[in-house]
Design an enzyme around this catalytic site. Structure first.
Site: not given
Ligand code: DQA
Length: 147
Positions: A9-10, A17, A22, A74, A77, A80, A87, A98, A100, A102, A107, A111
């Protein structure tokens, strides 16, 4: 070799953003860069992004059905919060990486915990968008060794 890249998401808003966290690169640019790296390595990279938890889970299931070698994810959110995504990943048993952008450990407190990290092959965290490239090279390298 087939690899699935999943963004949660996002992350469709990358480039506009919270650019201080990011960066300025869009998801489209990230995906197209990764696809050209994959092509050079003779790897078939499929890219998927969704803001919906169930769609991310369905994407993981379909990677299982379609014999993907590995997943780069990735989870944003959902990292977390989502036991369901964890699963799904352990259910299909495909090795996953995985990512990320950031550094989630530098942070907010909420997170700092990931539902996925302990079952991931490797975690690329806080390396900016380069983390995706490193994850891709790692995924390609280890899938090649399995052959
Ligand atoms: C993220 C870190 C997450 O905490 C956050 O919710 C994101 C992006 C990152 O790529 O740093 O949306 O996964």
């Amino acid at each position: 070799m087939k690899i699935l890249l999943i963004n949660g998401p996002n992350l469709n808003l990358l480039g506009s953003r919270e650019t201080d966290i990011y960066g300025n690169t869009s998801l489209e640019q990230i995906e197209s860069n990764l696809c050209s790296i994959a092509e050079k390595e003779d790897c078939n990279l499929t890219c998927f992004q969704s803001n919906a938890e169930h769609e991310l889970i369905n994407a993981v299931h379909s990677a299982g059905k379609n014999n993907f070698n590995s997943i780069i994810i990735n989870p944003a959110a959902y990292t977390h919060t989502s036991i369901a995504l964890r699963d799904a990943l352990s259910g299909v048993g495909i090795p996953f990486y995985e990512v990320h952008i950031s550094d989630i450990y530098k942070r907010e407190e909420f997170r700092k915990f990931s539902y996925l990290s302990d079952i991931a092959e490797k975690v690329f965290c806080g390396l900016g968008i380069e983390g995706y490239e490193l994850a891709l090279m790692e995924a390609i390298g280890s899938s090649a060794k399995e052959k």
